[in-house]
Write a protein that holds these residues in place. Structure first.
Motif, mmCIF file in Angstrom:
data_model
loop_
_atom_site.group_PDB
_atom_site.id
_atom_site.type_symbol
_atom_site.label_atom_id
_atom_site.label_comp_id
_atom_site.label_asym_id
_atom_site.label_seq_id
_atom_site.Cartn_x
_atom_site.Cartn_y
_atom_site.Cartn_z
ATOM 1 N N SER A 437 -13.425 -3.269 2.519
ATOM 2 C CA SER A 437 -13.330 -2.401 3.698
ATOM 3 C C SER A 437 -12.157 -1.442 3.572
ATOM 4 O O SER A 437 -11.376 -1.503 2.630
ATOM 5 C CB SER A 437 -13.155 -3.247 4.952
ATOM 6 O OG SER A 437 -11.818 -3.694 4.996
ATOM 7 N N SER A 438 -12.046 -0.601 4.584
ATOM 8 C CA SER A 438 -10.992 0.420 4.540
ATOM 9 C C SER A 438 -9.620 -0.169 4.844
ATOM 10 O O SER A 438 -8.613 0.492 4.693
ATOM 11 C CB SER A 438 -11.314 1.519 5.540
ATOM 12 O OG SER A 438 -11.491 0.938 6.799
ATOM 13 N N MET A 439 -9.599 -1.454 5.266
ATOM 14 C CA MET A 439 -8.278 -1.990 5.612
ATOM 15 C C MET A 439 -7.579 -2.615 4.404
ATOM 16 O O MET A 439 -6.498 -3.167 4.536
ATOM 17 C CB MET A 439 -8.361 -2.982 6.766
ATOM 18 C CG MET A 439 -9.384 -4.004 6.629
ATOM 19 S SD MET A 439 -9.591 -4.964 8.119
ATOM 20 C CE MET A 439 -11.250 -5.473 7.866
ATOM 21 N N ASN A 440 -8.198 -2.511 3.215
ATOM 22 C CA ASN A 440 -7.636 -3.223 2.065
ATOM 23 C C ASN A 440 -6.210 -2.782 1.742
ATOM 24 O O ASN A 440 -5.375 -3.586 1.384
ATOM 25 C CB ASN A 440 -8.554 -3.091 0.851
ATOM 26 C CG ASN A 440 -8.665 -1.673 0.390
ATOM 27 O OD1 ASN A 440 -8.630 -0.748 1.192
ATOM 28 N ND2 ASN A 440 -8.765 -1.481 -0.904
ATOM 29 N N LEU A 441 -5.935 -1.471 1.911
ATOM 30 C CA LEU A 441 -4.596 -0.999 1.558
ATOM 31 C C LEU A 441 -3.568 -1.401 2.619
ATOM 32 O O LEU A 441 -2.435 -1.744 2.282
ATOM 33 C CB LEU A 441 -4.595 0.516 1.349
ATOM 34 C CG LEU A 441 -5.498 0.962 0.186
ATOM 35 C CD1 LEU A 441 -5.508 2.465 0.056
ATOM 36 C CD2 LEU A 441 -5.060 0.315 -1.134
ATOM 37 N N GLU A 442 -4.023 -1.395 3.842
ATOM 38 C CA GLU A 442 -3.139 -1.830 4.928
ATOM 39 C C GLU A 442 -2.789 -3.309 4.724
ATOM 40 O O GLU A 442 -1.647 -3.728 4.885
ATOM 41 C CB GLU A 442 -3.864 -1.643 6.264
ATOM 42 C CG GLU A 442 -2.945 -1.659 7.452
ATOM 43 C CD GLU A 442 -3.741 -1.622 8.761
ATOM 44 O OE1 GLU A 442 -3.252 -2.166 9.742
ATOM 45 O OE2 GLU A 442 -4.863 -1.061 8.766
ATOM 46 N N PHE A 443 -3.811 -4.070 4.290
ATOM 47 C CA PHE A 443 -3.599 -5.493 4.027
ATOM 48 C C PHE A 443 -2.583 -5.660 2.885
ATOM 49 O O PHE A 443 -1.651 -6.460 2.970
ATOM 50 C CB PHE A 443 -4.926 -6.161 3.666
ATOM 51 C CG PHE A 443 -4.801 -7.618 3.337
ATOM 52 C CD1 PHE A 443 -4.752 -8.573 4.347
ATOM 53 C CD2 PHE A 443 -4.737 -8.048 2.015
ATOM 54 C CE1 PHE A 443 -4.632 -9.926 4.041
ATOM 55 C CE2 PHE A 443 -4.618 -9.391 1.706
ATOM 56 C CZ PHE A 443 -4.570 -10.337 2.722
ATOM 57 N N ALA A 444 -2.766 -4.868 1.832
ATOM 58 C CA ALA A 444 -1.885 -4.962 0.678
ATOM 59 C C ALA A 444 -0.446 -4.629 1.072
ATOM 60 O O ALA A 444 0.501 -5.296 0.634
ATOM 61 C CB ALA A 444 -2.365 -4.020 -0.416
ATOM 62 N N ASP A 445 -0.278 -3.631 1.922
ATOM 63 C CA ASP A 445 1.063 -3.266 2.399
ATOM 64 C C ASP A 445 1.679 -4.411 3.189
ATOM 65 O O ASP A 445 2.861 -4.711 3.044
ATOM 66 C CB ASP A 445 0.975 -2.036 3.331
ATOM 67 C CG ASP A 445 1.028 -0.742 2.537
ATOM 68 O OD1 ASP A 445 1.090 -0.813 1.291
ATOM 69 O OD2 ASP A 445 0.995 0.331 3.166
ATOM 70 N N MET A 446 0.823 -5.033 4.001
ATOM 71 C CA MET A 446 1.292 -6.143 4.817
ATOM 72 C C MET A 446 1.785 -7.279 3.907
ATOM 73 O O MET A 446 2.847 -7.855 4.136
ATOM 74 C CB MET A 446 0.131 -6.595 5.715
ATOM 75 C CG MET A 446 0.391 -7.695 6.687
ATOM 76 S SD MET A 446 0.136 -9.332 6.035
ATOM 77 C CE MET A 446 -1.513 -9.375 5.434
#
Ligand code: C2E
Ligand code: CA
Ligand code: CA
Length: 635
Positions: A437-446
């Motif tokens: 999904s599109s949240m993968n990078l946000e997850f990675a940052d988290m």
């Protein structure tokens, strides 16, 4: 003219009365009238026209008659202007009498039609008939001229040389005021070039420029028409969503030119596999759709899907490179699966995703359970988005043991979701949904934010700045263009040296773009990060990259460790990987070390590091810190 009064007549001279300032003095007029009885002068004063007629009576008296002739004069000028317009207009003009006989044509008429004026005068405009329009067309046209006094529209006519051309034509019925005679005037423009531009425009609006196939616009309207036809005739139609597998990799690795040529070849191969009456369109990068009319049985559609797949699988040579491509095909059938085009499209798409998920290269016919799965996935993704917002994730830590001295020298950071209802969830429940999904990078940052913050705690609690923390990196994250600078930024923000961080990459991940990967790994290496290859042995295991990539460690996949006490071939693999690592001067680590026996065997094999349940299960940071302190103190 000034107003003169008769009373003062004695005070005026000849010029005052005649107002004839045209260089005609009294004497010149007198001289002129010696030879003629009279003469006429026209004069323009303040946009008005006057006509003066001079007579001589009995060689003694002069008579001056002056008349305002502005209206006649204007008519004349208009007529002159009209004549100039008529002759020089770019439009062709035909004037016919009430019976339709041509009275006159202008030069543009001759230029457009190729006829000379003499060739058409006296004939009717029927000489221009192209034969394209039927009687009905002309009847309507003349009806409109008779009833509304005009007609305008597009018409196809024929030039003298036989060429047929489109023109924009206006016909008007007019009346000659003088003789109250009716006549017709037709004005037309040759719109051949306009039409061609129009045709091109139409083509581009409805076609895909690269392959020449229909585009999404035409597909959508065609599907609607097909469905209407099916409803009327009570027939079935199938919709196939076709996606070229791994096309992005071809594009990224070999460039857009190769990618474009590939799409053209694929389009041609699909086109060659179908019947003339089927419809094909390209609706996106590597997405094609097929509409198959008059489907009798599902087998017909399946056979076609197989045929297309078979044709695509043939080796494809582009610029001296040979490619082996495959397709993922999703199929929905009207009216079996849906009875409108939107749903039919949605279901073919869902079926196609199912093929992708099951490893690509094949076809699937839609069924209800697919949508259920899809909506489950969407629900979960929404929950995950919420979880990110609410900070429900936590990093757990699992020890990494140095086999030679049995000390914990580092840890792998593993994500957990503290679900408000279901409790602590391992990545198996969510990681794929996030990476998809599109949240993968946000997850990675988290993950990075949490882990770096945790390293600060580890450093202060363990007082060991050599302690290394491994972080799992997803492919999307790794291939971000500025991945290196992003993680360097994180380290700077948290005052953590990159030397304390180990990045875990999957071999399949980096092998897919080996050139980009090797450069990126080199950059990371220069910054001081350690690189380990996760799940080693399960991917390509191509040995050449071990030589070319600056990696530091191989992590033997847990599937080899699990049974290597009894299974000799697993043991041989583990031994081989350890030897390989030593040959390339890399560290080697075993994952999934569940028992003391596993560990003991690894010790004899000269494995560098170990990780597994026999030491600890992944645990929250504070628990992990006390565990590490007591573990290391005890030895
Ligand atoms: P992985 O990188 O291969 O991580 C090792 C997994 O094996 C972990 O599962 C760990 O709990 C489990 N494991 C460790 N020792 C043993 C053992 O002795 N026996 C058994 N049966 N299993 C053991 P976990 O934590 O469920 O993570 C699963 C996968 O999720 C990871 O596999 C990793 O690929 C992914 N993952 C976890 N955290 C992250 C993250 O922060 N980012 C990304 N991108 N992926 C993550
Ligand atoms: Ca890992
Ligand atoms: Ca692993």
């Amino acid at each position: 003219m000034n107003h003169l009064t008769v009373k003062d007549i004695d005070k005026y001279n000849f010029s005052d009365i005649t107002q004839c300032n045209l260089g005609f003095t009294f004497n010149t007029i007198k001289d002129k009238l010696k030879f003629t009885k009279s003469f006429v002068v026209e004069k323009n004063v303040d946009k008005k026209w006057f006509q003066s007629i001079f007579y001589m009576l009995d060689f003694e008296f002069f008579v001056h008659v002056c008349e305002d002739i502005t209206p006649q004069k204007q008519k004349e000028i208009h007529l002159e202007q009209a004549a100039v317009f008529y002759e020089n207009s770019n439009e062709g003009i035909i004037i016919t009498d009430v019976k339709g006989k041509i009275i006159s044509v202008n030069s543009s008429f001759c230029k457009i039609t190729g006829y000379l004026k003499d060739e058409v005068i006296g004939k009717t405009p029927a000489i221009l008939n192209s034969g394209i329009h039927d009687r009905n067309f002309y009847d309507t046209l003349w009806d409109s001229v008779q009833n509304n006094a005009s007609w305008r529209g597009e018409i196809w006519n024929k030039r003298k040389n036989g060429e047929i051309y489109p023109e924009w034509l206006s016909i008007a019925k007019a009346v000659n005021a003088k003789y109250s005679e009716e006549f017709y005037i037709a004005i037309f423009t040759d719109i051949t070039t306009l039409k061609e531009a129009d045709k091109k425009l139409y083509f581009y609006a409805n076609h895909d420029v690269l392959t020449g196939l229909a585009n999404r616009v035409q597909f959508e309207s065609n599907l609607k028409t097909t469905i209407e036809g099916c409803k009327r005739r009570r027939t079935q139609a199938a919709l196939m969503f076709i996606d070229l597998d791994k096309f992005k990799e071809v594009n990224d690795t070999f460039g857009h030119n190769v990618g474009d040529e590939m799409l053209k070849s694929i389009a041609k191969r699909i086109e060659q596999s179908i019947r003339k009456e089927d419809f094909i369109a390209r609706i996106g990068g590597d997405e094609f759709v097929l509409i198959i009319n008059d489907v009798k049985t599902q087998e017909d559609v399946i056979n076609l899907a197989n045929k297309i797949n078979k044709n695509i699988k043939e080796p494809l040579t582009i610029r001296d490179k040979v490619f082996f491509m495959t397709l993922s095909i999703g199929i929905s059938i009207f009216p079996l699966h849906a009875n409108n085009s939107e749903e039919l499209i949605k279901y073919a798409d869902v079926a196609m995703y199912e093929v992708k998920e099951k490893g690509r290269n094949g076809y699937r016919l839609y069924n209800q359970s697919m949508t259920d799965k899809m909506s489950e996935k969407i629900t979960l993704q929404n929950q995950l988005k919420n979880a990110l917002k609410k900070d429900e994730f936590e990093m757990y830590y699992q020890a990494i043991i140095n086999v030679s001295n049995n000390k914990i020298i580092g840890a792998e950071a593993l994500a957990r979701w503290n679900h408000p209802v279901r409790g602590t969830l391992a990545p198996a429940h969510f990681i794929d949904f996030i990476e998809d999904s599109s949240m993968n990078l946000e997850f990675a940052d988290m993950v990075f934010t949490k882990v770096l913050h945790d390293i600060q705690t580890i450093n202060s609690k363990l007082n060991n700045h050599e302690f290394k923390v491994s972080i799992n990196i997803s492919a999307k994250q790794f291939f971000l263009q500025d991945f290196v600078s992003i993680i360097v930024g994180f380290c700077e923000d948290f005052y953590i040296s990159p030397e304390q961080i180990e990045l875990e990459l999957l071999e399949t991940q980096i092998m897919n773009h080996s050139e980009i990967s090797s450069k990126k790994i080199e950059q990371l290496h220069e910054k001081g990060f350690r690189i380990s290859i996760d799940d080693f042995g399960t991917g390509y295991s191509s040995l050449s990259y071990l030589k070319n990539f600056k990696v530091d460690k191989l992590k033997i996949d847990q599937s080899f460790i699990r049974d290597f006490l009894e299974d000799m071939s697993d043991r041989a693999i583990v031994e081989a990987i350890i030897t390989l690592a030593k040959t390339f001067k890399l560290k080697v680590q075993a994952e999934g070390v569940e028992t003391k026996e596993h560990y003991a065997l690894l010790q004899t094999m000269n494995c560098d590091h170990a990780q597994g349940y026999t030491f600890n299960k992944p645990m929250p940071l504070d628990v992990f810190l006390s565990f590490t302190q007591s573990y290391n103190d005890a030895k």
